[in-house]
Design a protein around this motif. Structure first.
Motif, PDB file in Angstrom:
ATOM      1  N   ASP A  52      21.505 -19.311  -9.046  1.00 10.07           N
ATOM      2  CA  ASP A  52      21.619 -19.219 -10.760  1.00 10.07           C
ATOM      3  C   ASP A  52      22.638 -17.354 -10.815  1.00 10.07           C
ATOM      4  O   ASP A  52      23.444 -17.492 -11.374  1.00 10.07           O
ATOM      5  CB  ASP A  52      20.567 -19.362 -11.493  1.00 10.07           C
ATOM      6  CG  ASP A  52      20.505 -20.458 -11.924  1.00 10.07           C
ATOM      7  OD1 ASP A  52      20.865 -21.792 -11.646  1.00 10.07           O
ATOM      8  OD2 ASP A  52      19.570 -20.999 -13.067  1.00 10.07           O
ATOM      9  N   LEU A 108      28.236 -21.525 -16.799  1.00 11.07           N
ATOM     10  CA  LEU A 108      26.760 -21.167 -16.198  1.00 11.07           C
ATOM     11  C   LEU A 108      26.269 -22.745 -16.503  1.00 11.07           C
ATOM     12  O   LEU A 108      25.136 -22.873 -16.572  1.00 11.07           O
ATOM     13  CB  LEU A 108      25.979 -20.166 -16.131  1.00 11.07           C
ATOM     14  CG  LEU A 108      26.135 -18.945 -15.268  1.00 11.07           C
ATOM     15  CD1 LEU A 108      25.254 -17.971 -14.904  1.00 11.07           C
ATOM     16  CD2 LEU A 108      26.157 -19.736 -13.562  1.00 11.07           C
ATOM     17  N   LYS A 159      23.463 -24.512 -15.249  1.00  8.85           N
ATOM     18  CA  LYS A 159      23.057 -23.130 -14.658  1.00  8.85           C
ATOM     19  C   LYS A 159      21.900 -21.483 -15.980  1.00  8.85           C
ATOM     20  O   LYS A 159      22.884 -22.397 -16.391  1.00  8.85           O
ATOM     21  CB  LYS A 159      23.842 -22.546 -13.430  1.00  8.85           C
ATOM     22  CG  LYS A 159      24.651 -23.284 -12.591  1.00  8.85           C
ATOM     23  CD  LYS A 159      23.817 -22.277 -11.319  1.00  8.85           C
ATOM     24  CE  LYS A 159      24.781 -23.466 -10.001  1.00  8.85           C
ATOM     25  NZ  LYS A 159      23.119 -23.933  -9.045  1.00  8.85           N
TER      26      LYS A 159
END
Length: 128
Positions: free
Chosen positions: A82, A113, A118
């Motif tokens: 991440d 993300l 993520k």
């Protein structure tokens, strides 16, 4: 004072000192400050020029449109941690590959993300 009361006072003082030693500085201890948020430490092991395909995904997300399952952005970030994915997106934004105006960089990174499954690390800001 009688000898036994002197002995009691000495024992009381000794016991008080032992308790103070065990508890440190007592209620007047300064509270430790929390560690600063993680703003660096990640790396971008991929060529950020390839993240140009994420610009289309970001535009669709900003317009609240669905993103096709076969889009090309997420596979580029798939193998990254991440934090590394966030650093890569920051690098791409700084290089103006994604064409993002720097007013909403954090929100844009979070959008991308999240789209790719993520999570943006807590307290993350783009390294300068």
């Amino acid at each position: 004072m009688a000898p036994s009361s002197k002995k009691l006072v000495v024992q009381f003082v000794a016991l008080s000192l032992m308790i103070a030693a065990v508890h440190g500085c007592g209620p007047h201890c300064p509270t430790p400050s929390p560690p600063p948020p993680a703003t660096s430490g990640g790396t971008c092991p991929i060529n950020t020029l390839t993240l140009g395909v994420c610009a289309d995904v970001l535009n669709l997300l900003k317009l609240h449109f669905g993103v096709p399952a076969n889009e090309q952005c997420c596979p580029l970030l798939a193998g990254l941690a991440d934090l590394d994915a966030a650093v890569c997106l920051c690098t791409a934004i700084r290089a103006k590959i994604l064409g993002v105006v720097n007013l909403n960089v954090t929100a844009d990174i979070v959008l991308l993300l999240n789209q790719c499954g993520k999570t943006c690390p807590a307290g993350f800001t783009c390294p300068r």
